[in-house]
Design an enzyme around this catalytic site. Structure first.
Site, PDB file in Angstrom:
ATOM      1  N   HIS A  61       0.955  -1.114  -0.142  1.00  0.00           N
ATOM      2  CA  HIS A  61       0.012  -0.027   0.023  1.00  0.00           C
ATOM      3  C   HIS A  61       1.045   1.039  -0.006  1.00  0.00           C
ATOM      4  O   HIS A  61       1.787   1.434   0.979  1.00  0.00           O
ATOM      5  CB  HIS A  61      -1.108   0.036   1.153  1.00  0.00           C
ATOM      6  CG  HIS A  61      -1.887   0.881   1.209  1.00  0.00           C
ATOM      7  ND1 HIS A  61      -3.420   0.861   1.634  1.00  0.00           N
ATOM      8  CD2 HIS A  61      -1.709   2.677   1.371  1.00  0.00           C
ATOM      9  CE1 HIS A  61      -3.829   2.070   1.346  1.00  0.00           C
ATOM     10  NE2 HIS A  61      -2.770   2.968   1.324  1.00  0.00           N
ATOM     11  N   HIS A  63       1.359   5.496  -2.003  1.00  0.00           N
ATOM     12  CA  HIS A  63       1.167   6.620  -2.779  1.00  0.00           C
ATOM     13  C   HIS A  63       2.353   7.240  -3.288  1.00  0.00           C
ATOM     14  O   HIS A  63       2.820   8.100  -3.028  1.00  0.00           O
ATOM     15  CB  HIS A  63       0.295   7.549  -1.835  1.00  0.00           C
ATOM     16  CG  HIS A  63      -0.858   7.274  -1.201  1.00  0.00           C
ATOM     17  ND1 HIS A  63      -2.203   7.247  -1.741  1.00  0.00           N
ATOM     18  CD2 HIS A  63      -1.285   6.217  -0.061  1.00  0.00           C
ATOM     19  CE1 HIS A  63      -2.862   6.717  -0.926  1.00  0.00           C
ATOM     20  NE2 HIS A  63      -2.411   6.223  -0.068  1.00  0.00           N
ATOM     21  N   GLU A 217     -10.417   3.810   7.419  1.00  0.00           N
ATOM     22  CA  GLU A 217      -9.306   4.287   7.986  1.00  0.00           C
ATOM     23  C   GLU A 217      -9.672   5.482   9.124  1.00  0.00           C
ATOM     24  O   GLU A 217      -9.514   6.740   8.877  1.00  0.00           O
ATOM     25  CB  GLU A 217      -8.265   4.802   6.881  1.00  0.00           C
ATOM     26  CG  GLU A 217      -6.921   5.430   7.462  1.00  0.00           C
ATOM     27  CD  GLU A 217      -6.042   6.048   6.452  1.00  0.00           C
ATOM     28  OE1 GLU A 217      -6.696   6.199   5.204  1.00  0.00           O
ATOM     29  OE2 GLU A 217      -5.160   6.466   6.560  1.00  0.00           O
ATOM     30  N   ASP A 313       2.804   3.140   2.926  1.00  0.00           N
ATOM     31  CA  ASP A 313       1.846   4.425   2.389  1.00  0.00           C
ATOM     32  C   ASP A 313       2.472   5.459   2.310  1.00  0.00           C
ATOM     33  O   ASP A 313       1.997   5.891   0.866  1.00  0.00           O
ATOM     34  CB  ASP A 313       1.002   4.476   4.076  1.00  0.00           C
ATOM     35  CG  ASP A 313      -0.518   4.808   3.626  1.00  0.00           C
ATOM     36  OD1 ASP A 313      -0.674   5.110   2.406  1.00  0.00           O
ATOM     37  OD2 ASP A 313      -1.171   5.365   4.777  1.00  0.00           O
TER      38      ASP A 313
END
Ligand SMILES: [Zn+2]
Length: 431
Positions: A61, A63, A217, A313
């Site tokens: 996961h 970005h 989340e 993340d």
């Protein structure tokens, strides 16, 4: 004398008796034999000196669209999710494919040097030009020699919060996104949350794609979109093709509910992907002391038979100011936060950044240090799994498909990129 492509000598191998050292022989991009005989030679030879060898890491996961934008246009001084979202809204107005690819290049080199060969990134599809998706689909191709990238179309601001968002998500898939994302807890109501999950599944079924959502989340114990994700997985026959990121609300759910839902999730083959660094940093922000830990209960999920893999993340962006792409740092945080510190638990915990990611990526058959499998491997600094978590840092060597692509010996880090060895600088300021 047979000359092999690559020979790794004196290797301790994760999953085999640690009192034995092996020679791993690679021909082309495959492991062709693993022997106790050290008298073999290859075009490239690595002496592991008794260090632990294991297959490379998964960062499930991430970005990449916002990576390394820290301080641009300003720093997040409160350290909250909300200030991060405001800063990103400003920053994404000036995104271009070129400047994004320059940041992504730097980040994926760091990740690969730190032993991650698979990264699943979200691409914000509520950025209306879809520069994010276009850039990251391009990155998948451009950097494939050093890392495998999957792109998830991710409706950051919600699917139902603006009329065009569903269309943009579909457009992202048409532009080449691998997976369908969602963010049901960010919709205006819980009913919209449930509906958004159904809409994401409609797209997944229509385009035959896996699902990877940001799900629950939040610290809100009534955020329960995960149950809808699980139900839809069963209803659509999507078992084994769905991952739910974060699920931090599950930390705050009533234990009776939590136990029941994780049991059903295991049956549905839904994986969860906690992001320990960012979860411990961003959750619990409405709590006074004592503060909740705000990370999905990994230990319980595993006990219930749910597949759990980890994500990093963010690295140096509006939400997370630290990080260098080391999945061992991520795992280090996870085992502390969820108290997975029993000796066997610590040893087993490496599954969270290795084989459990391979399950989600559907490459289990070709993943591992075994004869006949693809020659993807790391030579770590330490000799045991415990050492891996104690010493962290980049592995000594990273091998991707039979080729040495990163070398972190001799006090510096180097990566093989487009046929040339480059020295890496992990500093905040790059000279
Ligand atoms: Zn995320």
């Amino acid at each position: 004398m047979v000359e092999h492509t690559l020979v790794v000598k004196n290797a301790r191998i994760r999953g085999r008796p640690l009192d034995k050292k092996y020679t791993i022989v690679v021909d082309g991009d495959r492991i062709t034999s693993i022997k106790e005989d050290a008298n073999l030679h290859g075009e490239t030879e690595i002496d592991a000196q008794g260090r632990l060898v294991l297959p490379p890491f998964f960062n499930m996961h991430f970005h990449l669209d916002s990576v390394l934008t820290l301080g641009d246009p300003r720093f997040n001084e409160s350290g909250t999710l909300w200030e991060g979202i405001e800063i990103w809204a400003e920053r994404k107005k000036k995104l271009t494919v070129e400047e994004m690819l320059a940041r992504v290049e730097k980040a994926v080199k760091w990740m690969a040097a730190y032993g991650t060969l698979w990264v699943r990134t979200h691409a914000d599809t509520t950025e209306k030009t879809l520069t994010t998706v276009k850039g990251l689909v391009k990155a998948r191709e451009e950097f494939k020699d050093i890392i495998n990238i999957q792109v998830t179309g991710f409706p950051q601001d919600g699917i139902l919060t603006e009329p065009e968002n569903l269309e943009l998500l579909e457009k992202a898939i048409e532009l080449g996104a691998d997976n369908v994302g969602m963010i049901p807890h960010n919709e205006y109501t819980r009913f919209d949350g449930a509906r958004s999950v159904e809409l994401a599944f409609d797209l997944a079924v229509k385009y035959n794609k896996d699902i990877d959502g940001h799900v629950d989340e939040t610290d809100d114990p009534w955020s329960r979109n995960f149950e809808v994700v699980v139900r839809e997985t069963i209803r659509r026959g999507w078992q084994g093709r769905v991952a739910a990121g974060h699920v931090t609300a599950s930390h705050s759910w009533d234990p009776v509910y939590r136990n029941r839902i994780f049991g059903i999730a295991a049956k549905a083959g839904v994986s969860i992907v906690p992001n320990p660094l960012i979860n411990i940093h961003l959750q619990g922000r409405f709590d006074n002391y004592p503060k909740r830990r705000g990370m999905a209960p990994i230990k319980l999920a595993l006990e219930k038979g749910v597949n759990v893999a980890l994500g990093h993340d963010c690295i140096m962006d509006p939400w997370y100011p630290l990080g260098v792409g080391d999945m061992l740092q991520v795992l280090f945080m996870a085992v502390h936060v969820d108290q997975m510190m029993g000796y066997s638990e610590l040893q087993k915990s490496l599954d969270l950044i290795t084989i459990n990611g391979a399950k989600i990526w559907h490459i289990l058959d070709d993943y591992g240090i075994e004869e006949g499998k693809k020659a993807n491997l790391l030579v770590l600094r330490g000799k045991t799994e415990l050492d891996a978590l104690r010493l962290m840092g980049p592995p000594l060597y990273v091998v991707k498909e039979g080729k040495l692509i990163a070398d972190n010996t001799g006090g510096e880090s180097r990566i093989l990129f487009r046929g040339k060895w480059e020295k890496l600088d992990f500093s905040q300021i790059q000279e």
